[in-house]
Motif scaffolding. Structure first.
Motif, PDB file in Angstrom:
ATOM      1  N   PRO A 150      -0.724  -0.363 -12.978  1.00  0.00           N
ATOM      2  CA  PRO A 150      -1.834  -1.336 -12.980  1.00  0.00           C
ATOM      3  C   PRO A 150      -1.842  -2.256 -14.195  1.00  0.00           C
ATOM      4  O   PRO A 150      -2.329  -3.374 -14.123  1.00  0.00           O
ATOM      5  N   TRP A 181      -1.086   2.207  -4.033  1.00  0.00           N
ATOM      6  CA  TRP A 181       0.262   1.658  -4.149  1.00  0.00           C
ATOM      7  C   TRP A 181       0.600   0.754  -2.971  1.00  0.00           C
ATOM      8  O   TRP A 181       0.191   1.018  -1.838  1.00  0.00           O
ATOM      9  N   ARG A 182       1.319  -0.293  -3.289  1.00  0.00           N
ATOM     10  CA  ARG A 182       1.887  -1.170  -2.255  1.00  0.00           C
ATOM     11  C   ARG A 182       3.398  -0.954  -2.347  1.00  0.00           C
ATOM     12  O   ARG A 182       3.999  -1.212  -3.389  1.00  0.00           O
ATOM     13  N   GLU A 192       4.309  -1.472  -6.277  1.00  0.00           N
ATOM     14  CA  GLU A 192       3.384  -1.908  -7.319  1.00  0.00           C
ATOM     15  C   GLU A 192       2.033  -1.253  -7.089  1.00  0.00           C
ATOM     16  O   GLU A 192       1.599  -1.118  -5.934  1.00  0.00           O
ATOM     17  N   PHE A 193       1.385  -0.890  -8.163  1.00  0.00           N
ATOM     18  CA  PHE A 193       0.038  -0.344  -8.032  1.00  0.00           C
ATOM     19  C   PHE A 193      -0.940  -1.508  -7.964  1.00  0.00           C
ATOM     20  O   PHE A 193      -0.942  -2.387  -8.827  1.00  0.00           O
ATOM     21  N   ASP A 194      -1.754  -1.519  -6.913  1.00  0.00           N
ATOM     22  CA  ASP A 194      -2.731  -2.587  -6.716  1.00  0.00           C
ATOM     23  C   ASP A 194      -4.096  -2.010  -7.092  1.00  0.00           C
ATOM     24  O   ASP A 194      -4.680  -1.237  -6.331  1.00  0.00           O
ATOM     25  N   GLN A 195      -4.588  -2.400  -8.267  1.00  0.00           N
ATOM     26  CA  GLN A 195      -5.802  -1.749  -8.765  1.00  0.00           C
ATOM     27  C   GLN A 195      -7.011  -2.086  -7.900  1.00  0.00           C
ATOM     28  O   GLN A 195      -7.883  -1.241  -7.683  1.00  0.00           O
ATOM     29  N   GLU A 196      -7.053  -3.294  -7.389  1.00  0.00           N
ATOM     30  CA  GLU A 196      -8.197  -3.668  -6.551  1.00  0.00           C
ATOM     31  C   GLU A 196      -8.273  -2.809  -5.299  1.00  0.00           C
ATOM     32  O   GLU A 196      -9.331  -2.312  -4.929  1.00  0.00           O
ATOM     33  N   ALA A 197      -7.104  -2.607  -4.691  1.00  0.00           N
ATOM     34  CA  ALA A 197      -7.063  -1.789  -3.468  1.00  0.00           C
ATOM     35  C   ALA A 197      -7.124  -0.297  -3.808  1.00  0.00           C
ATOM     36  O   ALA A 197      -7.403   0.528  -2.953  1.00  0.00           O
ATOM     37  N   ARG A 226       7.080  -1.774  -0.972  1.00  0.00           N
ATOM     38  CA  ARG A 226       7.822  -2.796  -0.211  1.00  0.00           C
ATOM     39  C   ARG A 226       9.134  -2.219   0.304  1.00  0.00           C
ATOM     40  O   ARG A 226       9.835  -1.509  -0.434  1.00  0.00           O
ATOM     41  N   ALA A 277       0.667   0.271   2.317  1.00  0.00           N
ATOM     42  CA  ALA A 277      -0.265   0.627   1.244  1.00  0.00           C
ATOM     43  C   ALA A 277      -0.784   2.048   1.427  1.00  0.00           C
ATOM     44  O   ALA A 277      -0.999   2.512   2.552  1.00  0.00           O
ATOM     45  N   SER A 329       5.480  -4.369   3.932  1.00  0.00           N
ATOM     46  CA  SER A 329       4.725  -3.811   2.810  1.00  0.00           C
ATOM     47  C   SER A 329       3.751  -2.772   3.373  1.00  0.00           C
ATOM     48  O   SER A 329       3.172  -2.967   4.441  1.00  0.00           O
TER      49      SER A 329
END
Ligand code: NAP
Length: 536
Positions: free
Chosen positions: A395, A117-118, A109-114, A120, A133, A131
Motif C-alpha cells: 500500500p 490485492w489486485r 498490487e495492494f489496493d488500499q481503497e478496496a 494481474r 481482486a 485482473s
C-alpha cells in the motif's frame, strides 16, 4: 472482489490452501500456470524423477479417509505416481473448479481503497490479460519452481534439441542413438544421468560442482507392509508432527565421536542401506560439528572410490567445497556406477570451464564436445525466485524486490513487512526444503487460514507483520543457521549461490520443523503478537 482469497499454485501447498479455505467457507480463486494440478510434480517429469522422502510420509495427513484409501506402490514414489496422487486429491475434493489453469501471474498490487490485492494475469495460450481482486493473497508458488536458465554464451546457436529437467516435455524425447550433453549435477541431473546413459549413444556430463549422493534402495511395498502402514498411520503422523524434519525418523542415539569406531561404521552402513536423505542425519551432531561431519563424509567418499573404477573420475566426483549434507544430499539409482560405462564421460568444469555453446555442441577450455541434444539440469532460482518474479507491491508502494534487496526479511517465513494480507507458503525463513514439504504446507496453510478467519471475526481488514518483529525473526533464522555447518557450503542454492548477483544468505530456517511449528503456535496463542491488525 473476485474472491476472499487468491491462491497461486496447484502443487501440494496450493491445493491444500484451496481445500482448507473452501472448507471454512471462504471463496477462493486458484491460479496456476500449468494446464493442470501438480506443481513441481507437473513440470519435473524428467527420466528418473522420484521423491527422496518415503512415499508414505510425502503425502497429505489432513484427511484420514484419503490417507487410508490411497496406496503407494513403492517406498520412494516416482513422479508419475505423485502426479496421479495429486490429481486424485483434486478430484476427490473437487478442487479444479476453483482454479484457472494455463495462466501466468504478471504482477500484484495492494489496493488500499478496496482493502485487498489486485492480481494481474496473462493467459499463456491466448495472450489476454486479466485482473482479479481478493482480500487475501496466498503465494503457494513453490521453493523450486523458478527455472534457472543459465546465460551461457552461444546458447541460442545450438543446432540440436534443448531440454530442461525442470520443464521436461510431456512426450518423452527419444534419445536413442543421440549424443547427449547434460549440464548440472544436482539432484535432478544425478537422477537423470543413469537413465539417459542407458538410452543415448553417448553421454557427456558437465559438472561444475560435485555433490554427495546416496543410493536410493527403492522397492515395491509388500501387501503386508501396506496393511501395516495403514494401521500405523496415525502413530506415524504423531511422531512426525513435531519432529525436526517432519518425518518419523530420528538420528543415532549417540553423537558421532561418542560412539566407538566399529559402532560408528555400523550406524553409517545402516543409514547408507536405508538410503535417501536420512544419511545426512545419521548422527545428531553431524550437521553442527565438523569432526562428526568428517566421519560421515569420509565414509561416503570411500563408497564413491569403491564404485567408480577410474580413480581420476572418482576423485572428480568427490565434492571439494562443502561438508556432507550442507548442500541438499542427492539420492540416485546407480549414478556413480554410470561413470564406469564406455559411453559416458565426465567433464570437470572447474578444470575446463565452458567457453561457449556452439552449433555442434559444448566448447570448453580444453575441447569441443559434439552433442545432438543438450539437457540442462541447472536448477532453480530457489526460495525467492518465484516471488520476486511477481514482485508484489504494498500500500505504501514498497515492492518485494526492494524489501528483500539485502536478503529475505520475513515473519515466520510466511509474511513480509510492507505487504499486508500476503502469505508466502514455504517461503524463505521457514524450514521448507529442510523438512517434509507436505506436512510443512499443512502447518503453514492451517496457520494462515486461521489468521484469516480471526481477522474476519474481529472485523480486521489488514494483517501485517511489524518491521521489528520481522527483523527479529530474520535474525533468529540467521542465528539458527550459524549453529549449523550449512553456511559452509559455498556453492549452495540454500544460500542463493547458484544465481549470479543473488545476495548470499542462508534462506531456510534450520531450527527444525517441530520448533518452527511451536513458534507459529505461540504467535497465534498470543493473539498474533508481532502483527499489526488494522480496521478501516
Ligand atoms: P541444483 O541442485 O541447483 O543443481 C543444479 C546443477 O546445475 C548444479 O550442479 C549447478 O552447479 C549446475 N549449474 C547451474 N548453472 C550452471 C552453469 N551456468 N554452468 C554449469 N553448471 C551449472 O538443481 P536440481 O538438481 O534441480 O535440484 C534442486 C533441488 O530440487 C534439490 O536440491 C532438491 O531439493 C530438489 N529435488 C529433489 C529431488 C528428489 O526428491 N529426489 C529430485 C530433484 C530435485 P553449481 O552447484 O556449481 O551451482
Amino acid at each position: 472482489m473476485t474472491a476472499d482469497v487468491i491462491v497461486i499454485g496447484a502443487g501440494f501447498a496450493g491445493l491444500y490452501a484451496v481445500r482448507r479455505a473452501v472448507s471454512t467457507g471462504l471463496s477462493v480463486l486458484g491460479i496456476e500456470a500449468a494446464p493442470d494440478v501438480g506443481g513441481t510434480w507437473y513440470w519435473n517429469r524428467y527420466p528418473g524423477a522420484r521423491c527422496d522422502v518415503e512415499s508414505v510420509d510425502y503425502s497429505y495427513s489432513f484427511d484420514e479417509a484419503l490417507q487410508q484409501s490411497w496406496t503407494w506402490s513403492e517406498r520412494f514414489a516416482a513422479q508419475p505416481e505423485i502426479l496421479a496422487y495429486l490429481r486424485h486429491v483434486a478430484d476427490r475434493f473437487d478442487l479444479r473448479r476453483h482454479y484457472r489453469f494455463g495462466v501466468d501471474v504478471i504482477g500484484a498490487e495492494f489496493d488500499q481503497e478496496a482493502g485487498g490485492w489486485r492480481v494481474r494475469t496473462r493467459d499463456i495460450s491466448q495472450g489476454g490479460e486479466s485482473s482479479h481482486a481478493a482480500q487475501f493473497f496466498v503465494c503457494a508458488t513453490g521453493c523450486l519452481s523458478a527455472v534457472n536458465r543459465p546465460d551461457i554464451p552461444g546458447a541460442d546457436d545450438f543446432a540440436g534439441d534443448v531440454y530442461f529437467t525442470a520443464a521436461w516435455p510431456r512426450e518423452d524425447p527419444d534419445l536413442r542413438g543421440k549424443r547427449v550433453g547434460l549440464i548440472g549435477t544436482g539432484s535432478s541431473g544425478i537422477q537423470a544421468v543413469p537413465i539417459i546413459a542407458g538410452q543415448a549413444e553417448r553421454l557427456v556430463v558437465f559438472q561444475r560442482s560435485a555433490n554427495y549422493s546416496i543410493p536410493m534402495p527403492n522397492r515395491p511395498w509388500s501387501a503386508e507392509e501396506q496393511r501395516r502402514i495403514r494401521e500405523e498411520y496415525p502413530e506415524r503422523r504423531r511422531m512426525s508432527a513435531y519432529a525436526s524434519a517432519g518425518t518419523p525418523h530420528g538420528t543415532y542415539h549417540k553423537k558421532a565421536l561418542e560412539a566407538d569406531p566399529d559402532e560408528r561404521i555400523e550406524a553409517l552402513w545402516r543409514r547408507w542401506r536405508e538410503g535417501g536423505v536420512l544419511f545426512a542425519k545419521t548422527f545428531p551432531d553431524q550437521n553442527s560439528d565438523p569432526a562428526a561431519n568428517d566421519v560421515a563424509r569420509e565414509f561416503a567418499e570411500e563408497r564413491i572410490r569403491e564404485i567408480v573404477h577410474d580413480p581420476v573420475v572418482a576423485a572428480d566426483l568427490i565434492p571439494v567445497d562443502h561438508p556432507i549434507g550442507t548442500k541438499r544430499i542427492c539420492t540416485d539409482a546407480g549414478y556413480y556406477a554410470t561413470f564406469n560405462r564406455d559411453n559416458v564421460r565426465l567433464v570437470n568444469l572447474r578444470r575446463e570451464p565452458i567457453d561457449a555453446i556452439v552449433p555442434e555442441g559444448v566448447r570448453t577450455g580444453a575441447a569441443t564436445y559434439p552433442c545432438d541434444v543438450l539437457v540442462f539440469a541447472t536448477g532453480f532460482d530457489a526460495l525467492t525466485g518465484a516471488l520476486t518474479r511477481i514482485d508484489p507491491s504494498g500500500p505504501r508502494g514498497a515492492r518485494l524486490r526492494d524489501i528483500w534487496a539485502d536478503g529475505p526479511v520475513t515473519f515466520l517465513g510466511l509474511m513480509v513487512p510492507g505487504l499486508p494480507n500476503l502469505f508466502t507458503i514455504s517461503g524463505p525463513g521457514s524450514p521448507s526444503v529442510l523438512a517434509n514439504m507436505v506436512l510443512h504446507a499443512e502447518v503453514q496453510v492451517d496457520w494462515v487460514i486461521e489468521l484469516m478467519l480471526t481477522a474476519r471475526r474481529l472485523g480486521v481488514h489488514e494483517v501485517e507483520p511489524r518491521r521489528d518483529a520481522a527483523d527479529a525473526w530474520t535474525e533468529h533464522v540467521a542465528k539458527a543457521a550459524e549453529q549449523t555447518l550449512f553456511p559452509k557450503a559455498s556453492s549452495s542454492w540454500y544460500l542463493g549461490a547458484n544465481i549470479e548477483g543473488k545476495k548470499r544468505i542462508f534462506m531456510p530456517y534450520a531450527g527444525g520443523f517441530g520448533t518452527y511449528r511451536r513458534h507459529c503456535e505461540a504467535v497465534a496463542d498470543q493473539n498474533y503478537a508481532g502483527l499489526v491488525l488494522t480496521t478501516r
